[in-house]
Design a protein around this motif. Sequence first.
Motif, mmCIF file in Angstrom:
data_model
loop_
_atom_site.group_PDB
_atom_site.id
_atom_site.type_symbol
_atom_site.label_atom_id
_atom_site.label_comp_id
_atom_site.label_asym_id
_atom_site.label_seq_id
_atom_site.Cartn_x
_atom_site.Cartn_y
_atom_site.Cartn_z
ATOM 1 N N ALA A 119 -21.141 0.288 44.325
ATOM 2 C CA ALA A 119 -22.309 -0.566 43.532
ATOM 3 C C ALA A 119 -22.566 -1.894 43.947
ATOM 4 N N PRO A 120 -22.821 -1.946 45.451
ATOM 5 C CA PRO A 120 -23.268 -3.272 46.107
ATOM 6 C C PRO A 120 -24.345 -3.954 45.459
ATOM 7 N N THR A 121 -24.542 -5.118 45.298
ATOM 8 C CA THR A 121 -25.811 -5.629 44.697
ATOM 9 C C THR A 121 -26.420 -6.723 45.639
ATOM 10 N N ALA A 122 -27.355 -7.082 45.069
ATOM 11 C CA ALA A 122 -28.512 -8.089 45.931
ATOM 12 C C ALA A 122 -27.849 -9.677 45.896
ATOM 13 N N ASP A 123 -26.903 -9.753 45.017
ATOM 14 C CA ASP A 123 -26.526 -11.167 44.477
ATOM 15 C C ASP A 123 -25.342 -11.178 45.490
ATOM 16 N N ASP A 124 -24.591 -10.640 45.933
ATOM 17 C CA ASP A 124 -23.705 -10.659 47.037
ATOM 18 C C ASP A 124 -24.295 -10.492 48.474
ATOM 19 N N GLY A 125 -25.292 -10.028 48.714
ATOM 20 C CA GLY A 125 -26.126 -9.938 49.707
ATOM 21 C C GLY A 125 -25.927 -8.475 50.379
ATOM 22 N N ASP A 126 -25.131 -7.644 49.758
ATOM 23 C CA ASP A 126 -24.435 -6.283 50.293
ATOM 24 C C ASP A 126 -25.694 -5.435 50.371
ATOM 25 N N GLU A 127 -26.349 -5.274 49.357
ATOM 26 C CA GLU A 127 -27.347 -4.191 48.881
ATOM 27 C C GLU A 127 -28.432 -4.223 50.175
ATOM 28 N N PRO A 128 -29.222 -5.308 50.196
ATOM 29 C CA PRO A 128 -30.248 -5.349 51.284
ATOM 30 C C PRO A 128 -29.781 -5.158 52.720
ATOM 31 N N ARG A 129 -28.683 -5.573 52.992
ATOM 32 C CA ARG A 129 -27.975 -5.621 54.321
ATOM 33 C C ARG A 129 -27.299 -4.141 54.547
ATOM 34 N N LEU A 130 -26.808 -3.629 53.494
ATOM 35 C CA LEU A 130 -26.361 -2.241 53.774
ATOM 36 C C LEU A 130 -27.615 -1.156 53.786
ATOM 37 N N ARG A 131 -28.632 -1.469 53.157
ATOM 38 C CA ARG A 131 -29.613 -0.610 53.350
ATOM 39 C C ARG A 131 -30.324 -0.879 54.801
ATOM 40 N N GLY A 132 -30.502 -1.827 55.141
ATOM 41 C CA GLY A 132 -30.766 -2.050 56.631
ATOM 42 C C GLY A 132 -29.998 -1.513 57.715
ATOM 43 N N GLU A 133 -28.457 -1.558 57.425
ATOM 44 C CA GLU A 133 -27.569 -0.863 58.271
ATOM 45 C C GLU A 133 -27.624 0.749 58.145
ATOM 46 N N LEU A 134 -28.188 1.155 56.792
ATOM 47 C CA LEU A 134 -28.215 2.410 56.843
ATOM 48 C C LEU A 134 -29.433 3.104 57.543
ATOM 49 N N GLY A 135 -30.479 2.297 57.374
ATOM 50 C CA GLY A 135 -31.845 2.738 58.239
ATOM 51 C C GLY A 135 -31.641 2.763 59.555
ATOM 52 N N ARG A 136 -30.794 1.739 60.238
ATOM 53 C CA ARG A 136 -30.641 1.799 61.687
ATOM 54 C C ARG A 136 -29.616 3.213 61.898
ATOM 55 N N LEU A 137 -28.792 3.491 61.207
ATOM 56 C CA LEU A 137 -27.883 4.544 61.477
ATOM 57 C C LEU A 137 -28.634 5.891 61.226
ATOM 58 N N VAL A 138 -29.504 5.874 60.159
ATOM 59 C CA VAL A 138 -30.210 7.200 59.925
ATOM 60 C C VAL A 138 -31.303 7.439 61.201
ATOM 61 N N GLY A 139 -31.760 6.373 61.483
ATOM 62 C CA GLY A 139 -32.846 6.199 62.685
ATOM 63 C C GLY A 139 -32.205 6.616 63.999
ATOM 64 N N ARG A 140 -30.917 6.477 64.318
ATOM 65 C CA ARG A 140 -30.367 6.876 65.535
ATOM 66 C C ARG A 140 -29.979 8.319 65.267
ATOM 67 N N LEU A 141 -29.433 8.641 64.169
ATOM 68 C CA LEU A 141 -29.245 10.273 64.048
ATOM 69 C C LEU A 141 -30.749 11.014 64.227
ATOM 70 N N HIS A 142 -31.781 10.331 63.880
ATOM 71 C CA HIS A 142 -32.929 11.293 63.961
ATOM 72 C C HIS A 142 -33.512 11.346 65.467
ATOM 73 N N THR A 143 -32.904 10.567 66.418
ATOM 74 C CA THR A 143 -33.216 10.936 67.818
ATOM 75 C C THR A 143 -32.608 11.868 68.132
ATOM 76 N N VAL A 144 -31.451 12.551 67.627
ATOM 77 C CA VAL A 144 -30.772 13.617 68.139
ATOM 78 C C VAL A 144 -31.742 14.833 67.856
ATOM 79 N N THR A 145 -31.974 15.771 69.028
ATOM 80 C CA THR A 145 -32.616 16.644 69.269
ATOM 81 C C THR A 145 -31.876 18.081 69.292
ATOM 82 N N GLY A 146 -32.349 19.219 68.617
ATOM 83 C CA GLY A 146 -31.577 20.279 68.680
ATOM 84 C C GLY A 146 -31.492 21.015 70.215
ATOM 85 N N PRO A 147 -30.215 21.597 70.307
ATOM 86 C CA PRO A 147 -30.142 22.179 71.668
ATOM 87 C C PRO A 147 -31.220 23.217 72.218
#
Length: 381
Positions: A119-147
């Motif tokens: 349960a990260p929160t905006a108060d400790d800065g974790d929630e928005p930073r983690l959402r941005g980190e997650l966006g970058r991670l998912v974006g990288r995964l989406h560049t992977v194309t099927g064989p």
Amino acid sequence: MSDQAPVPSPLARVLDALGVGGRDIASIVPLTGGTYNTVTRVTLADGRDWVVKTPPPHTAALRYERDLLVNEVAFYTAAARAGGPAIPRVVRSEADPAAPTGAYLAMTARPGRPWHEVAPTADDGDEPRLRGELGRLVGRLHTVTGPGFVGSGAAGSGSAEPGAAGSRPAGSGAARSRPAGSGFGYPAEPFGPLAPTWRTAFTAMTEAVFADAETYRARLPYPADHIRTVLAGAAHVLDEVVRPALVHFDLWPGNLLVTGEPGARTIGGVVDGERMFWGDPVADFVSLALFGDIERDRDFLDGYAEAVGESVEFTDALRTRYALYRSYLYLIMLVETVPRAVGAEVAYETWELVAPHLVDALDAARLGASVSCRTRPGSDG
């Protein structure tokens, strides 16, 4: 007294196949939170830390759930490079349930606890930073194309560069070439070979859920034929998807592990890739904002844009695709309560929560279909 030797448990057979004896084991801990496979964390005396999955012995399941471990192995194998250390590595697997070990998957464990427990929160800065980190991670995964995919500038069997022609993860029209030698759908091929187009694959996926709904007499807010008609009326927007991208399709907080101290938390793992398929990256937005609206998640979308090299443009057609995928997942959530035998109370709670969202998603698909039909180019279908 019987002279018959006791039958080893599935986990014991797997560990024996991996060359692990009793003296090699530091701890064995069952893991909860999943809804299908049996999951166990096995820590070895030499420091190796594994997670072992074995499928259930029962056969009451949805059609798309056949050979789920095949999907999961495909996800971790394909995602390993793009996803970095957050992605478990496959130690060994067996897809054949008739093998001496039975079907299983052994993979490296990842650190952290499920996002919703931390349960990260905006108060400790974790929630928005983690959402941005997650966006970058998912974006990288989406560049992977099927064989086997061959597109305009897309790598044939790995990850294309973000922004390259044919590789834009959530865009609509980055390439007009068709896949050659590849396909869309579930790697386990529960409905037969991978499909040559995303519309064909997604239609087969939804038809399987309708068949399950009939088999299990699942309660739906509308008759299945009505829902089928709504989805078919919007299906033309699926033709925009010409690249089979890696889609996890189960990125709810329970499958995202968070590690670290408050104020410095990070994503330690992306797990349970068994629901993955090759398809439209937009489909992942559904579980990332399960009963919400991904367009409101600016931290995630900013991180995603950073990874793929451009912002997601929420066109009418993309929103219609999003509504179709929401409908698909909500249908699964309603139908699966029957073979899961969750009990009357949980089934009712699921109905109360999910059915209104399915109605909203179907309304959005119907409205989006009428808008996109008026705005789509006449010769670019």
